[in-house]
Design a protein around this motif. Structure first.
Motif, short mmCIF file in Angstrom:
data_model
loop_
_atom_site.label_atom_id
_atom_site.label_comp_id
_atom_site.label_asym_id
_atom_site.label_seq_id
_atom_site.Cartn_x
_atom_site.Cartn_y
_atom_site.Cartn_z
N ALA A 34 5.80 -4.57 0.94
CA ALA A 34 5.83 -3.79 -0.29
C ALA A 34 4.49 -3.08 -0.45
CB ALA A 34 6.09 -4.69 -1.49
N CYS A 35 4.45 -2.14 -1.37
CA CYS A 35 3.17 -1.53 -1.73
C CYS A 35 3.04 -1.59 -3.24
CB CYS A 35 3.05 -0.09 -1.22
SG CYS A 35 4.11 1.10 -2.05
N ASP A 36 1.82 -1.41 -3.70
CA ASP A 36 1.55 -1.40 -5.14
C ASP A 36 2.11 -0.12 -5.76
OD1 ASP A 36 -0.45 0.10 -3.68
OD2 ASP A 36 -1.63 0.17 -5.52
N ALA A 37 2.12 -0.07 -7.08
CA ALA A 37 2.71 1.07 -7.80
C ALA A 37 1.98 2.38 -7.56
CB ALA A 37 2.77 0.77 -9.29
N ARG A 38 0.72 2.31 -7.15
CA ARG A 38 -0.03 3.54 -6.85
C ARG A 38 0.14 3.97 -5.40
NH1 ARG A 38 -5.86 3.63 -9.43
NH2 ARG A 38 -5.51 5.84 -9.03
N ALA A 39 0.88 3.17 -4.62
CA ALA A 39 1.18 3.45 -3.22
C ALA A 39 -0.10 3.53 -2.38
CB ALA A 39 2.01 4.73 -3.09
N THR A 40 -1.04 2.64 -2.67
CA THR A 40 -2.29 2.64 -1.93
C THR A 40 -2.45 1.44 -1.01
OG1 THR A 40 -3.41 1.58 -3.79
CG2 THR A 40 -3.56 3.98 -3.65
N LEU A 41 -1.74 0.35 -1.28
CA LEU A 41 -1.92 -0.86 -0.50
C LEU A 41 -0.56 -1.43 -0.10
CD1 LEU A 41 -3.81 -3.11 0.57
CD2 LEU A 41 -3.49 -4.25 -1.63
N SER A 63 15.27 -6.53 -7.20
CA SER A 63 15.18 -6.88 -8.62
C SER A 63 13.78 -7.31 -9.00
CB SER A 63 16.16 -8.01 -8.95
OG SER A 63 17.48 -7.55 -8.86
N GLU A 64 13.13 -8.06 -8.12
CA GLU A 64 11.79 -8.55 -8.39
C GLU A 64 10.73 -7.45 -8.35
OE1 GLU A 64 8.55 -11.59 -6.33
OE2 GLU A 64 10.68 -11.83 -5.86
N TYR A 65 10.78 -6.59 -7.33
CA TYR A 65 9.74 -5.58 -7.13
C TYR A 65 10.05 -4.24 -7.81
CZ TYR A 65 7.21 -8.57 -3.92
OH TYR A 65 6.48 -9.59 -3.38
N GLU A 66 11.31 -3.96 -8.11
CA GLU A 66 11.73 -2.72 -8.74
C GLU A 66 11.18 -1.48 -8.03
OE1 GLU A 66 10.60 -3.27 -12.86
OE2 GLU A 66 12.36 -4.51 -13.23
N PRO A 67 11.48 -1.33 -6.74
CA PRO A 67 10.94 -0.20 -5.98
C PRO A 67 11.65 1.11 -6.33
CG PRO A 67 12.52 -1.38 -4.63
CD PRO A 67 12.35 -2.18 -5.91
N ILE A 68 10.94 2.22 -6.10
CA ILE A 68 11.56 3.53 -6.27
C ILE A 68 12.46 3.84 -5.08
CG2 ILE A 68 9.72 4.44 -7.73
CD1 ILE A 68 8.74 6.05 -5.22
N GLY A 101 21.61 -0.20 -4.53
CA GLY A 101 21.45 0.48 -5.81
C GLY A 101 20.16 1.27 -6.00
N VAL A 102 19.34 1.40 -4.96
CA VAL A 102 18.17 2.26 -5.01
C VAL A 102 18.19 3.13 -3.76
CG1 VAL A 102 16.74 0.67 -6.36
CG2 VAL A 102 16.63 0.60 -3.88
N PRO A 103 17.49 4.28 -3.78
CA PRO A 103 17.50 5.13 -2.60
C PRO A 103 16.99 4.38 -1.35
CG PRO A 103 16.58 6.30 -4.47
CD PRO A 103 16.74 4.87 -4.89
N LEU A 104 17.65 4.64 -0.24
CA LEU A 104 17.28 4.07 1.05
C LEU A 104 16.94 5.21 1.99
CD1 LEU A 104 17.20 1.47 2.89
CD2 LEU A 104 19.54 2.06 3.55
N ARG A 105 15.80 5.10 2.66
CA ARG A 105 15.36 6.12 3.60
C ARG A 105 15.14 5.48 4.96
NH1 ARG A 105 14.06 10.44 0.56
NH2 ARG A 105 13.14 11.56 2.28
N LEU A 106 15.60 6.15 6.01
CA LEU A 106 15.33 5.73 7.38
C LEU A 106 14.03 6.39 7.83
CD1 LEU A 106 18.89 6.12 8.93
CD2 LEU A 106 17.64 3.98 8.59
N VAL A 107 13.11 5.58 8.36
CA VAL A 107 11.84 6.11 8.86
C VAL A 107 11.60 5.59 10.28
CG1 VAL A 107 10.78 6.42 6.59
CG2 VAL A 107 10.49 4.26 7.78
N ASP A 108 10.98 6.40 11.07
CA ASP A 108 10.68 6.08 12.47
C ASP A 108 9.86 4.80 12.55
OD1 ASP A 108 9.93 6.08 15.15
OD2 ASP A 108 9.37 8.19 15.17
N GLU A 109 10.31 3.86 13.37
CA GLU A 109 9.57 2.61 13.52
C GLU A 109 8.99 2.44 14.92
OE1 GLU A 109 12.22 -0.71 12.80
OE2 GLU A 109 12.79 -0.74 14.89
N ARG A 110 8.90 3.54 15.67
CA ARG A 110 8.36 3.44 17.03
C ARG A 110 7.02 2.74 17.05
NH1 ARG A 110 8.50 9.40 19.23
NH2 ARG A 110 9.03 9.69 17.05
#
Length: 169
Positions: A34-41, A63-68, A101-110
């Protein structure tokens, strides 16, 4: 006297604020970061057993982290092409997207797992210690890559997985 505002954003592309979860989904284990709400860590969260109703646990973490959004690693070969593992992940992603129930994005994991193994070895972790946490470290690497890509471009990383309604084609 100059007015200093620590909340001022530098010019250029901006990261969307909000927590994100990243998943390194393997056959046996799913690393979660996970990352913090400011998306820095970005930080490791846990390893989920992929054979024991993993979507239920992922929903609890949402439910616990409530990610975007949730970022799911898409396996590609070193040249960037997709093979059978990527096709299987795309199929799995469609089901996950519908369930969470939240957006899911596929990102390169190479190279994320290889990078995670190397970083853990450099940190002095034994092979046995690495095995327990490498999936979380790979999820952190996926998340860090995605955040860096968004910071560089100002665009969300990867591709959105459509949440299809039952019976939709």
């Amino acid at each position: 006297m100059a007015d200093h505002n620590d909340d001022q954003q530098p010019p250029g592309p901006q990261l969307r604020p909000g927590v994100r979860l990243a998943l390194d989904w393997g056959q046996a284990r799913i690393g979660v970061a996970a990352c913090d709400a400011r998306a820095t860590l970005a930080f490791p969260v846990e390893t989920v057993d992929a054979r024991q109703r993993p979507t239920a646990r992922i929903k609890e973490l949402i439910s616990e982290y409530e990610p975007i959004e949730v970022l799911l690693g898409l396996p590609r070969n070193l040249a960037g092409a997709e093979a059978l593992a990527a096709s299987q992940m795309r199929e799995r992603a469609a089901g996950i997207a519908k369930a969470i129930g939240v957006p899911l994005r596929l990102v390169d994991e190479r190279m994320t797992t290889a990078t995670a193994h190397r970083q853990l070895a450099d940190a002095g972790k034994s092979s046995r210690q690495r095995r327990k946490i490498v999936d979380q470290a790979a999820a952190v690497a996926i998340l860090e890559f995605a955040l860096a890509a968004e910071a560089a471009t100002g665009e969300p990383p990867g591709e959105v997985v459509e949440q299809k309604e039952p019976g939709a084609s």
